[in-house]
Design a protein around this motif. Structure first.
Motif, mmCIF file in Angstrom:
data_model
loop_
_atom_site.group_PDB
_atom_site.id
_atom_site.type_symbol
_atom_site.label_atom_id
_atom_site.label_comp_id
_atom_site.label_asym_id
_atom_site.label_seq_id
_atom_site.Cartn_x
_atom_site.Cartn_y
_atom_site.Cartn_z
ATOM 1 N N LEU A 95 0.928 -1.378 -0.166
ATOM 2 C CA LEU A 95 0.527 -0.145 -0.188
ATOM 3 C C LEU A 95 0.940 1.386 0.120
ATOM 4 N N LYS A 96 2.155 1.450 0.601
ATOM 5 C CA LYS A 96 3.171 2.393 0.808
ATOM 6 C C LYS A 96 3.055 2.675 -0.778
ATOM 7 N N HIS A 97 4.189 1.537 -1.201
ATOM 8 C CA HIS A 97 4.445 1.482 -2.960
ATOM 9 C C HIS A 97 3.071 2.079 -3.645
ATOM 10 N N ALA A 98 2.106 2.018 -3.402
ATOM 11 C CA ALA A 98 1.589 2.620 -4.461
ATOM 12 C C ALA A 98 0.486 3.236 -4.122
ATOM 13 N N ASP A 99 0.882 3.970 -3.270
ATOM 14 C CA ASP A 99 1.084 5.778 -2.804
ATOM 15 C C ASP A 99 2.026 6.429 -3.404
ATOM 16 N N GLU A 100 3.288 5.813 -3.312
ATOM 17 C CA GLU A 100 4.211 6.655 -3.514
ATOM 18 C C GLU A 100 3.634 6.496 -5.333
ATOM 19 N N GLU A 101 3.495 4.873 -5.663
ATOM 20 C CA GLU A 101 3.880 5.072 -7.135
ATOM 21 C C GLU A 101 2.392 6.368 -7.896
ATOM 22 N N ILE A 102 1.143 6.542 -7.193
ATOM 23 C CA ILE A 102 0.112 7.448 -7.299
ATOM 24 C C ILE A 102 0.448 9.111 -6.945
ATOM 25 N N GLN A 103 1.773 9.163 -6.190
ATOM 26 C CA GLN A 103 1.929 10.723 -6.223
ATOM 27 C C GLN A 103 2.680 10.508 -7.250
ATOM 28 N N GLN A 104 3.514 10.118 -7.573
ATOM 29 C CA GLN A 104 4.380 10.108 -9.239
ATOM 30 C C GLN A 104 3.422 10.809 -10.155
ATOM 31 N N ILE A 105 2.465 9.205 -10.524
ATOM 32 C CA ILE A 105 1.975 10.122 -11.743
ATOM 33 C C ILE A 105 1.123 10.647 -11.113
ATOM 34 N N VAL A 106 0.501 11.995 -10.172
ATOM 35 C CA VAL A 106 0.386 13.530 -9.849
ATOM 36 C C VAL A 106 1.196 13.910 -10.389
ATOM 37 N N ASN A 107 2.211 13.760 -10.211
ATOM 38 C CA ASN A 107 3.408 14.476 -9.803
ATOM 39 C C ASN A 107 3.522 14.824 -11.939
ATOM 40 N N LEU A 108 3.957 13.969 -12.639
ATOM 41 C CA LEU A 108 4.002 13.628 -14.293
ATOM 42 C C LEU A 108 3.091 14.359 -14.894
ATOM 43 N N GLU A 109 2.464 13.465 -14.949
ATOM 44 C CA GLU A 109 1.049 13.826 -15.642
ATOM 45 C C GLU A 109 0.254 14.930 -15.603
ATOM 46 N N ARG A 239 15.057 22.593 -8.492
ATOM 47 C CA ARG A 239 15.670 21.496 -8.807
ATOM 48 C C ARG A 239 14.584 20.251 -9.312
ATOM 49 N N TRP A 240 15.530 19.665 -11.153
ATOM 50 C CA TRP A 240 15.273 18.773 -11.457
ATOM 51 C C TRP A 240 15.959 17.508 -11.416
ATOM 52 N N ASP A 241 15.842 16.222 -11.382
ATOM 53 C CA ASP A 241 16.363 15.639 -10.799
ATOM 54 C C ASP A 241 17.283 14.838 -12.427
ATOM 55 N N GLU A 242 18.253 14.601 -12.964
ATOM 56 C CA GLU A 242 18.426 14.411 -13.945
ATOM 57 C C GLU A 242 17.546 13.105 -14.775
ATOM 58 N N PHE A 243 18.005 13.674 -16.487
ATOM 59 C CA PHE A 243 16.788 13.109 -17.168
ATOM 60 C C PHE A 243 17.513 13.357 -18.524
ATOM 61 N N ALA A 244 16.835 12.132 -19.705
ATOM 62 C CA ALA A 244 16.879 12.515 -20.819
ATOM 63 C C ALA A 244 16.287 13.641 -22.063
ATOM 64 N N LEU A 245 17.541 14.378 -22.313
ATOM 65 C CA LEU A 245 16.834 15.579 -23.750
ATOM 66 C C LEU A 245 16.341 15.387 -24.583
ATOM 67 N N GLY A 246 15.175 15.162 -24.926
ATOM 68 C CA GLY A 246 13.717 14.408 -25.360
ATOM 69 C C GLY A 246 12.778 13.604 -24.740
ATOM 70 N N SER A 247 12.605 13.322 -23.318
ATOM 71 C CA SER A 247 12.567 12.074 -22.388
ATOM 72 C C SER A 247 10.818 12.602 -22.331
ATOM 73 N N LEU A 248 11.321 14.444 -22.038
ATOM 74 C CA LEU A 248 10.324 15.494 -21.000
ATOM 75 C C LEU A 248 8.612 15.004 -22.023
ATOM 76 N N ARG A 249 7.580 15.240 -21.654
ATOM 77 C CA ARG A 249 6.406 15.447 -22.296
ATOM 78 C C ARG A 249 6.646 16.390 -23.114
ATOM 79 N N ALA A 250 5.812 16.444 -24.364
ATOM 80 C CA ALA A 250 5.699 17.515 -24.992
ATOM 81 C C ALA A 250 5.922 19.670 -25.031
ATOM 82 N N ARG A 251 5.423 19.171 -23.540
ATOM 83 C CA ARG A 251 4.727 20.570 -23.209
ATOM 84 C C ARG A 251 6.609 21.424 -22.573
ATOM 85 N N TYR A 252 7.494 20.261 -22.563
ATOM 86 C CA TYR A 252 8.563 21.033 -21.858
ATOM 87 C C TYR A 252 9.530 20.792 -23.324
#
Length: 356
Positions: A95-109, A239-252
């Motif tokens: 359940l803890k991991h489920a809540d973390e996964e949902i929060q990640q969806i909320v943050n990213l999407e 501050r953002w963690d490291e990411f690959a250029l082109g891997s972000l959503r179209a709005r970025y």
């Protein structure tokens, strides 16, 4: 939620007569509803219904619905097996991991906005509690299969590793990666009933220009981000963690384009995006490169082990499905098809009555 088990085929010998007209699928002691099948498919089906010719759409609909019924039935059977050995402590951890996964969806999407996430769930006919339970079940299945089979696979030999590297050399190429800090002012945060979108965009521009002026005057980037940015990372100074250029959503896209020309420590002028203004600080750039065989060995070993694990997992799933009692499949399939989105009625000009 990502698919957690491979596709499998429900054996026809297990299909019982079911209850005629009942819109549920019986999977051992559990049931699947029409909504269980259509909820994860509805958005895509609605897009397909709007853009595809009816004949093509219905052909695709049949394949999509059958595949999703198959997937959900497999998931249900493995969940039943996993739940038998589930302890209270394990359930709390999942359940803890489920809540973390949902929060990640909320943050990213949804940019960290729970209200928008909840609104989309409502439009899909789901509550937050129902989505959380679906996420928990999926995580439990993944955890169960991983603990059951991953320890059984043997480490590959050096010969196997080298053969894999030679056959998949292109997959060890890594694009440019970056770390950045970001100040964002979205147009919609400045929009209210008294402003048009153009006026809201201009108000957002004025706000980010004030942020830029503070940066020029010497105020630290982190402080300006906390004061002006509406990005969900504003509290961390943007501050953002490291990411690959082109891997972000179209709005970025505009942000990534700016980073391609920047050096570490450099701060951009105001950058216009599709729905926001940005100021970017390039914190680090890692140029593109290809891993050598020696560097790639741990990754190759993991890939080979994952492939062996997937084969063992699929065999197990098929064996469990062969023993499962799946009833009312045909009536359920028809109920799902009837409830699926329909193509819009297109009026042909040749069929319109003539006018004088």
């Amino acid at each position: 939620v990502a698919e957690s088990i491979p596709p499998c085929t429900m054996p026809a010998t297990q299909l019982g007569p079911g209850t005629i007209g009942s819109p549920v699928l019986f999977v051992n002691k559990d049931v699947l509803t029409v909504n269980d099948i259509l909820t994860p498919l509805r958005e895509q089906l609605e897009r397909d219904a709007a853009r595809l010719p009816p004949e093509e759409y219905f052909g695709k609909l049949v394949r999509t619905v059958r595949r999703e019924i198959d997937r959900q039935a497999c998931l249900t059977v493995i969940y039943q097996e996993a739940h038998k050995t589930l302890t209270e402590e394990q359930d709390k951890e999942i359940l803890k991991h489920a809540d973390e996964e949902i929060q990640q969806i909320v943050n990213l999407e949804f940019g960290g906005r729970h209200a928008k996430f909840e609104q989309q769930l409502r439009e899909r006919g789901l509550s937050v509690a129902e989505f959380r339970e679906k996420t928990r079940r999926d995580l439990l299945v993944r955890s169960f299969l991983a603990s059951r089979f991953q320890a059984l696979t043997e480490h590959p030999s050096r010969t196997e590793l080298k053969k894999y590297y030679d056959e998949h050399a292109d997959t060890f190429f890594f694009p440019t990666r970056a770390r950045m800090s970001l100040i964002q002012v979205r147009f919609d945060t400045m929009h209210d009933r008294t402003r048009t979108r153009t006026q809201a965009k201009e108000a957002a521009r004025q706000k980010i220009e004030r942020a830029r002026e503070e940066l020029v005057s010497g105020v630290p980037f982190e402080a300006v981000a906390r004061a002006y940015s509406d990005d969900f990372r504003a509290a961390e100074g943007g501050r953002w963690d490291e990411f690959a250029l082109g891997s972000l959503r179209a709005r970025y896209e505009a942000v990534c384009d700016a980073l391609k020309t920047m050096q570490p420590g450099q701060v951009s002028p105001v950058v216009e995006g599709s729905d926001a203004w940005f100021i970017i600080r390039c914190d680090a750039i890692t140029p593109e490169r290809r891993k050598t065989f020696e560097e790639a060995q741990p990754d190759i070993a993991k890939r080979i082990l994952d492939e062996k694990y997937a084969e063992m997992q699929e065999a197990y799933v098929r064996e469990r499905m062969a023993r499962a009692v799946i009833a009312n499949e045909q009536e359920f399939f028809q109920a799902v098809m009837l409830a699926a989105p329909r193509p819009p009625v297109r009026t042909s000009l040749s069929n319109r009555p003539a006018t004088r």
